[in-house]
Design an enzyme around this catalytic site. Structure first.
Site, mmCIF file in Angstrom:
data_model
loop_
_atom_site.group_PDB
_atom_site.id
_atom_site.type_symbol
_atom_site.label_atom_id
_atom_site.label_comp_id
_atom_site.label_asym_id
_atom_site.label_seq_id
_atom_site.Cartn_x
_atom_site.Cartn_y
_atom_site.Cartn_z
ATOM 1 N N HIS A 1 -1.315 -1.814 -7.074
ATOM 2 C CA HIS A 1 -0.133 -1.722 -6.205
ATOM 3 C C HIS A 1 -0.285 -2.651 -4.996
ATOM 4 C CE1 HIS A 1 2.115 1.498 -8.074
ATOM 5 N NE2 HIS A 1 1.110 2.347 -8.028
ATOM 6 N N HIS B 1 -6.175 1.389 -9.829
ATOM 7 C CA HIS B 1 -4.728 1.602 -9.893
ATOM 8 C C HIS B 1 -4.063 1.248 -8.555
ATOM 9 C CE1 HIS B 1 -1.073 3.876 -11.249
ATOM 10 N NE2 HIS B 1 -0.901 3.989 -9.951
ATOM 11 N N GLU B 2 -4.595 1.824 -7.481
ATOM 12 C CA GLU B 2 -3.968 1.596 -6.178
ATOM 13 C C GLU B 2 -4.130 0.141 -5.732
ATOM 14 O OE1 GLU B 2 -1.917 3.785 -5.266
ATOM 15 O OE2 GLU B 2 -2.650 5.393 -6.574
ATOM 16 N N GLU C 1 4.821 0.156 -10.440
ATOM 17 C CA GLU C 1 3.862 0.892 -11.267
ATOM 18 C C GLU C 1 3.340 0.025 -12.411
ATOM 19 O OE1 GLU C 1 2.667 3.661 -10.303
ATOM 20 O OE2 GLU C 1 1.696 4.554 -12.046
HETATM 21 MG MG MG Z 1 1.046 4.363 -8.925
#
Ligand code: MG
Length: 510
Positions: free
Chosen positions: A284, A280-281, A310
């Site tokens: 980003h 997830h990170e 996001e």
């Molecule tokens: Mg996030």
């Protein structure tokens, strides 16, 4: 394929229609110290979450407040130039973007007085540290007075900023430009019944499980760190431009286009949570690292919005990361470092990655039930900022809402209202951007498949092709366009939840 060429010309040149506007160039010169203040403030914020000793919070809050005041002075000094530049004709999209982004900052700093900025900075930095301890001890009482203060300050902030309809609209706009309660209500009114329908079918169908033995299996943190490192290599993370640390709440912070910090966490069991936090990170970070280098030090060297940001993390975490094909890629890595994985087939690991179950903790929620967690927070924030409920009523109201939307009730406040960092940091109006991210992720998934066979691309480990697509469509533009403009350009529509619902139905029920 023209879309994937790597020697693209810089955005600034691409947008320089005929001649560069002198006034905008002058504004960019004056913007450089503002960029540097943001840079310093980001690094200080990152340190609060990673390495700062507990007692450092008071002085850090003071320093952050001083930096914010310096920024206020610098930004408001641009007022006259921005006003003149806005009146000039023939501006490129790039130049218009610069003015748009600075105007948003100007609007904020002209309307919100220094005292309030200072109070917000100091209170939120101190409250973050208090929250961390309160969460550990499941002690809402110690956090309550801080939350009261924050809500009061956020209400004042909304009043100063001004709004149409509801004060919460002023706060939504801070994280997602032009977003209103009407947008969010429209999204949830289509999404919630759709998700309830998909969820009940998944539960009845039983192909996907609601629990898995690996959720209870403990792992060695060192071994899991190696898994995360190798997974980041799969994602082709450029090694010299990011670093990974550990924090209570995983997050990504961009210092510059060549320095992005991600964090993950190790809870000791159910390795899936650490793995997907990492992916997830990295989603980003990939966005931050793929903004066009020519936008560095300008107001455009950032994401279009938090919702768009996001969408990137969610796209990698769920649409790519939780697919069968990605499971195939990561399975050998898991077997290499986590010996217990050998007792499970690839298909069993895939099912473990995709357990669907209404649960208490948002960051551990599966992609089907995740948005119910957001609707709970959205309704609470609206009520708090609208003055419909008091801070003391929040824990029990939270638990009621969890029962209403997820059918589960927290046993204590640590697994209820205290689980998220956002409110302590003053992030009211932030949560809806998570659902927007999931929705835009669905829109990307629908669109990218017209150019790429995603399943084959992932199976071959050619994740660079996906990164290129995202760079060309979204990342390289930085904040040139507002989130609504950007979506209209790419998809011809904004925040359409239907694509997410279609994806979920197809994945879980086809
Ligand atoms: Mg996030």
């Amino acid at each position: 394929m023209g879309l994937f060429h790597t020697n693209y010309i810089g955005m600034r040149d691409a947008f320089a229609s005929m001649s560069k506007n002198q006034l905008v160039e002058q504004i960019l010169e004056s913007y450089k110290p503002i960029w540097a203040l943001d840079h310093a403030s980001s690094l200080l914020g990152w340190d609060v979450e990673t390495y700062m000793p507990l007692q450092g919070s008071r002085s850090r809050g003071f320093a952050q407040a001083q930096l914010a005041l310096m920024k206020q002075e610098r930004v408001t000094s641009l007022d006259g130039m921005i006003e003149r530049a806005t009146k000039e004709g023939g501006l490129s999209d790039y130049e218009k973007g610069i003015l748009r982004v600075i105007k948003r900052d100007l609007n904020y700093f002209k309307k919100v007085p220094p005292k309030l900025i200072e109070d917000l900075q100091r209170t939120s930095t101190e409250a973050t540290v208090v929250w961390r301890d309160a969460r550990k001890k499941s002690d809402y009482a110690t956090f309550q007075s801080y939350l009261e203060k924050i809500i009061e300050l956020k209400k004042q902030e909304a009043d100063k900023l001004g709004y149409v309809g509801h004060p919460y609209n002023a706060l939504l706009d801070m994280y997602e430009e032009e977003l209103t309660i009407n947008d969010v209500d429209r999204v949830f009114s289509a999404l919630v019944p759709g998700l309830k329908n998909v969820l009940s079918k998944i539960i009845a169908d039983k192909t996907y499980v609601s629990s898995h033995p690996l959720e209870a299996v403990e792992y060695e943190q060192q071994a899991m760190t190696r898994v995360n490192q190798e997974t980041m290599r799969l994602l082709k993370m450029p090694e010299k431009t990011f670093r990974m640390d550990i924090s209570t709440h995983p997050f990504t912070s961009s210092m510059s286009l060549e320095d992005v910090r991600v964090t993950t966490r190790y809870e000791g069991k159910s390795f899936r949570d650490s793995l997907y936090s990492t992916i997830h990170e990295c989603g980003h970070a990939i966005y931050d690292l793929q903004v066009d280098p020519s936008l560095e030090y300008t107001p455009l060297s950032r994401a279009a919005s938090l919702g768009i940001h996001e969408s990137q993390s969610r796209f990698w975490e769920n649409f790519v990361g939780r697919s069968r094909e990605f499971t195939k890629l990561v399975y050998p890595i898991l077997k290499k470092y986590l010996p217990f994985v050998s007792g499970y087939s690839e298909e069993e690991i895939y099912k473990y990655f995709n357990v669907v179950r209404p649960s208490l903790i948002r960051v551990e929620a599966d992609e089907v039930t995740y948005n119910f967690h957001i609707v709970v927070r959205y309704e609470m924030e609206k009520a708090l900022i609208g003055g419909k409920v008091s801070v003391s009523e929040i824990p029990s109201l939270w638990n009621d809402k969890m029962e209403e939307f997820l059918g589960v009730r927290p046993k204590n406040d640590a697994e209820g209202v205290l689980q998220d960092v956002h409110w302590s940091g003053g992030g009211m109006g932030y949560f809806p951007t998570y659902t927007l991210g999931n929705i835009i992720g669905g829109m990307i998934y629908n669109k990218i498949r017209k150019d790429l066979d995603i399943a084959k691309t992932v199976q071959r480990g050619e994740l660079g092709l996906i990164k290129n697509w995202l760079r060309e469509q979204i990342h390289k533009l930085g904040a040139t366009y507002s989130p609504k403009e950007l979506q209209t350009k790419i998809f011809g529509e904004t925040y359409n939840p239907e694509h997410l619902l279609e994806y979920l139905e197809h994945k879980y029920l086809a």
